[in-house]
Write an enzyme that holds these catalytic residues in place. Structure first.
Site, PDB file in Angstrom:
ATOM      1  N   THR A 182       0.838  -1.202   0.000  1.00 35.03           N
ATOM      2  CA  THR A 182       0.000   0.000   0.000  1.00 35.03           C
ATOM      3  C   THR A 182       0.868   1.246   0.000  1.00 35.03           C
ATOM      4  OG1 THR A 182      -0.037  -0.053   2.391  1.00 35.03           O
ATOM      5  CG2 THR A 182      -1.903  -1.029   1.260  1.00 35.03           C
ATOM      6  N   GLU A 327      -6.141  -2.808  -1.193  1.00 35.01           N
ATOM      7  CA  GLU A 327      -6.658  -3.965  -0.450  1.00 35.01           C
ATOM      8  C   GLU A 327      -7.869  -4.593  -1.132  1.00 35.01           C
ATOM      9  OE1 GLU A 327      -5.773  -1.073   0.734  1.00 35.01           O
ATOM     10  OE2 GLU A 327      -4.805  -1.204   2.696  1.00 35.01           O
ATOM     11  N   LYS A 436     -12.481  18.384  12.045  1.00 37.52           N
ATOM     12  CA  LYS A 436     -13.432  18.324  13.155  1.00 37.52           C
ATOM     13  C   LYS A 436     -13.479  19.683  13.832  1.00 37.52           C
ATOM     14  CE  LYS A 436     -12.904  13.416  13.542  1.00 37.52           C
ATOM     15  NZ  LYS A 436     -11.850  12.453  13.713  1.00 37.52           N
ATOM     16  N   TRP A 441     -18.412  17.966  11.579  1.00 43.92           N
ATOM     17  CA  TRP A 441     -17.371  17.429  10.694  1.00 43.92           C
ATOM     18  C   TRP A 441     -17.460  18.164   9.362  1.00 43.92           C
ATOM     19  CZ3 TRP A 441     -16.434  11.442  11.006  1.00 43.92           C
ATOM     20  CH2 TRP A 441     -16.131  11.110  12.334  1.00 43.92           C
TER      21      TRP A 441
HETATM   22  P1  AMP Z   1      -4.701   3.140  -2.904  1.00 47.36           P
HETATM   23  O1  AMP Z   1      -4.723   1.903  -2.126  1.00 47.36           O
HETATM   24  O2  AMP Z   1      -3.374   3.793  -3.003  1.00 47.36           O
HETATM   25  O3  AMP Z   1      -5.321   2.986  -4.260  1.00 47.36           O
HETATM   26  O4  AMP Z   1      -5.619   4.189  -2.111  1.00 47.36           O
HETATM   27  C1  AMP Z   1      -6.957   3.929  -1.790  1.00 47.36           C
HETATM   28  C2  AMP Z   1      -7.631   5.185  -1.296  1.00 47.36           C
HETATM   29  O5  AMP Z   1      -7.672   6.157  -2.336  1.00 47.36           O
HETATM   30  C3  AMP Z   1      -9.074   4.984  -0.910  1.00 47.36           C
HETATM   31  O6  AMP Z   1      -9.207   4.480   0.395  1.00 47.36           O
HETATM   32  C4  AMP Z   1      -9.631   6.391  -1.049  1.00 47.36           C
HETATM   33  O7  AMP Z   1      -9.355   7.185   0.079  1.00 47.36           O
HETATM   34  C5  AMP Z   1      -8.848   6.948  -2.209  1.00 47.36           C
HETATM   35  N1  AMP Z   1      -9.646   6.835  -3.432  1.00 47.36           N
HETATM   36  C6  AMP Z   1      -9.562   5.904  -4.396  1.00 47.36           C
HETATM   37  N2  AMP Z   1     -10.460   6.143  -5.373  1.00 47.36           N
HETATM   38  C7  AMP Z   1     -11.150   7.258  -5.015  1.00 47.36           C
HETATM   39  C8  AMP Z   1     -12.228   8.007  -5.585  1.00 47.36           C
HETATM   40  N3  AMP Z   1     -12.769   7.696  -6.741  1.00 47.36           N
HETATM   41  N4  AMP Z   1     -12.665   9.074  -4.892  1.00 47.36           N
HETATM   42  C9  AMP Z   1     -12.133   9.433  -3.712  1.00 47.36           C
HETATM   43  N5  AMP Z   1     -11.120   8.776  -3.127  1.00 47.36           N
HETATM   44  C10 AMP Z   1     -10.632   7.697  -3.766  1.00 47.36           C
END
Ligand code: AMP
Length: 541
Positions: A182, A327, A436, A441
């Site tokens: 990640t 994940e 916050k 929020w």
């Molecule tokens: P990653 O594992 O690096 O792809 O990151 C995942 C995170 O990216 C998610 O938990 C979201 O917070 C953010 N994310 C992914 N797609 C979107 C989306 N379409 N809109 C807003 N946040 C997103």
């Protein structure tokens, strides 16, 4: 009573065999420097057999990790299948990570062999002394450049010495196939280990018409890096379907992308919003024929409504907005319109498409409040999103932080959301990004989207700054478009925000910056801004 259907193991090998037999003439193209390298599924599947033989000869055994340090190109795609189908585990490394994190990841994954692009030889040389388990290096090109790495061999030489037939083993569907770490965590990155079964079902998920709807007829260009959640799992689906692929290689400027999309008549592409914002700017100023492009998948961060509207209204191009996580392989939601929403006025339809959308079939979602109770689907109540399904993680790889991320058999996403009556999700924030203020929020993402819809603004990030009375208040960090660098004023932005927000939600201050810092996968990196502005004294408003 048991069902009486075959106990057929869901593995990637039949994808390979299907493409080999059914689509040998379909093209796979890579942009490499100024030229294009053209090959076919016939040639590529043959080379995958040779590569599997080479891996076996190197001593790669079932479960061994095969690391890559590479761009989006055909050789990388060959590794995507040779390693998992011979029983090993593909492990693409993120090219933009700092050296200490790369070393941590290679050692934690216990990578056995490292495939890398020739230009990275000097960088890998510097790190190799710290790699504890890497036994062999392979340069992804025709020859080996001058290097101190050892033992080292070139990819093409490896393949030349092997035969294309490989006795593909009978794998079990829960065998590991690939892994990624990640990018979003603080502390050390966490490993996610995908199984054959999860990649198989995820490929089906990507191909559903109610999802991204990848099909054989597409010419697909993944701009999302192959190290970012395996290019969102799309190369596996492309092989499954026999979809033609255009790999963009290392050059990803808006002009490179526009030229390639146009020249290769690409029908579907995918990448993070920052990339498409750059392309939009270019298309507003220069003409390209993108008439074949039926969709641009945008995920990894929120697609601003203004961007979705601008593409559609000014260029006739459709954004397919999707949400997911490393994940989750990563597909979670796709924001397609429901039948009942099709006739709505423009503004409402675009607002719906800017949401993250309903979960795709296969993924279950719910949102949980601070007391552990599920929140209603009223589009108002905030909760942390939890998910479960066949392509969602059950445990991090060898990581004691695993229990914190699960609740009652569900994976805790760390995203704060509201859910509407249709089950459509809207991400309000990452849980650490929510502001916050007193008992309220405030969603930083909402505010960023509104600021970025101002015609003079290129990028905006809103962060929480400590406040003596309210605990936290919003500060907006704004990047003006180049032509308005000296003329854009705070007042103009406040005027624009007042059309959407009441006073209590307005940022306490606005600062102008040159660029929003980005993470290794191109998302806004608000951690950096939070550190930079942690002592910022907000004016009285
Ligand atoms: P990653 O594992 O690096 O792809 O990151 C995942 C995170 O990216 C998610 O938990 C979201 O917070 C953010 N994310 C992914 N797609 C979107 C989306 N379409 N809109 C807003 N946040 C997103």
């Amino acid at each position: 009573m048991q069902g009486l259907m075959m106990d057929y193991q869901l593995t990637l090998t039949p994808f390979l065999e299907r493409a080999m037999r059914m689509f040998p003439k379909k093209e796979i193209v890579t942009k490499s420097g100024p030229s294009l390298e053209r090959s076919t599924y016939g040639e590529v599947t043959e080379r995958i057999g040779r590569l599997a033989n080479a891996l076996a000869r190197m001593g790669i055994r079932s479960g061994d990790r095969v690391a890559t340090f590479s761009f989006n190109n055909t050789r990388h795609f060959e590794l995507y299948f040779a390693a998992p189908c011979m029983g090993a585990v593909l492990h693409p490394l993120n090219l933009r990570l700092p050296p200490d994190q790369l070393v941590y990841i290679v050692n934690h994954a216990e990578d056995k062999v490292l495939f890398f692009e020739p230009q990275f030889a000097p960088a890998i040389e510097k790190l190799s002394a710290h790699f504890k388990t890497v036994k062999q290096y392979v340069v992804m090109g025709p020859t080996v450049p001058e290097t101190t790495l050892s033992p080292v061999v070139s990819y093409e030489e490896l393949l030349r010495n092997e035969i294309p037939d490989y006795p593909w083993p009978r794998l079990q569907e829960n065998d590991a196939a690939a892994m990624c770490y990640t990018s979003g965590t603080t502390g050390n990155p966490k490993g996610v280990m995908y199984s054959h079964r999860s990649l198989y079902l995820h490929s089906m998920g990507l191909s559903m018409a109610d999802s991204v709807g990848l099909v054989e007829r597409d010419i697909y260009m993944p701009v999302v890096p192959m190290f970012h959640v395996l290019a969102w799992g799309t190369p596996f689906a492309a092989m499954m379907l026999g979809t033609s692929i255009v790999f963009p290689g290392p050059h990803l400027t808006p002009r490179d992308l526009a030229e390639l999309l146009s020249a290769e008549k690409v029908t579907l592409t995918a990448g993070v919003p920052t990339l498409w914002m750059g392309l939009l700017n270019l298309l507003d100023n220069e003409r390209y024929d993108l008439s074949n492009l039926r969709g641009m998948v945008v995920g990894g961060a929120a697609a601003p409504q203004s961007m979705i509207e601008a593409y559609e209204k000014r260029h006739g191009l459709k954004i397919i907005h999707a949400w997911g996580m490393t994940e989750m392989t990563p597909l979670g939601t796709v924001s397609n319109l429901l039948r009942s929403q099709e006739g709505l006025p423009d503004a409402e339809r675009f607002a719906i498409r800017a949401r993250q959308g309903p979960p795709v079939p296969g993924v279950e979602t719910r949102a949980i409040d601070e007391n552990g109770k599920e929140v209603p689907w009223d589009n108002k109540t905030f909760g942390e999103l939890e998910v479960r399904g066949p392509w969602i993680i059950k445990s991090y790889y060898n990581d004691e932080r695993t229990p914190q991320s699960f609740h009652d058999g569900w994976f805790k996403t760390g995203d704060v959301v509201v859910i509407d009556e249709n089950g459509s999700i809207q991400i309000v924030d990452r849980s650490k990004d929510v502001i916050k203020s007193g008992g309220e929020w405030i969603s930083s993402q909402d505010m960023e989207n509104v600021i970025m819809s101002h015609p003079k603004v290129a990028e905006a990030a809103v962060i929480a700054v400590p406040h003596p009375k309210w605990q936290e208040r919003p500060l907006a960090c704004v990047v003006p478009k180049p032509d308005f660098k000296d003329s854009l004023t705070k007042e103009e932005i406040y005027e624009h925000l007042k059309t959407k927000f009441t006073k209590m939600y307005l940022p306490d201050d606005i600062v102008f910056i040159d660029a929003v810092p980005k993470t290794s996968v191109g998302k806004f990196d608000k951690k950096v801004l939070r550190v930079q502005y942690k002592d910022y004294v907000l004016p009285d408003r």
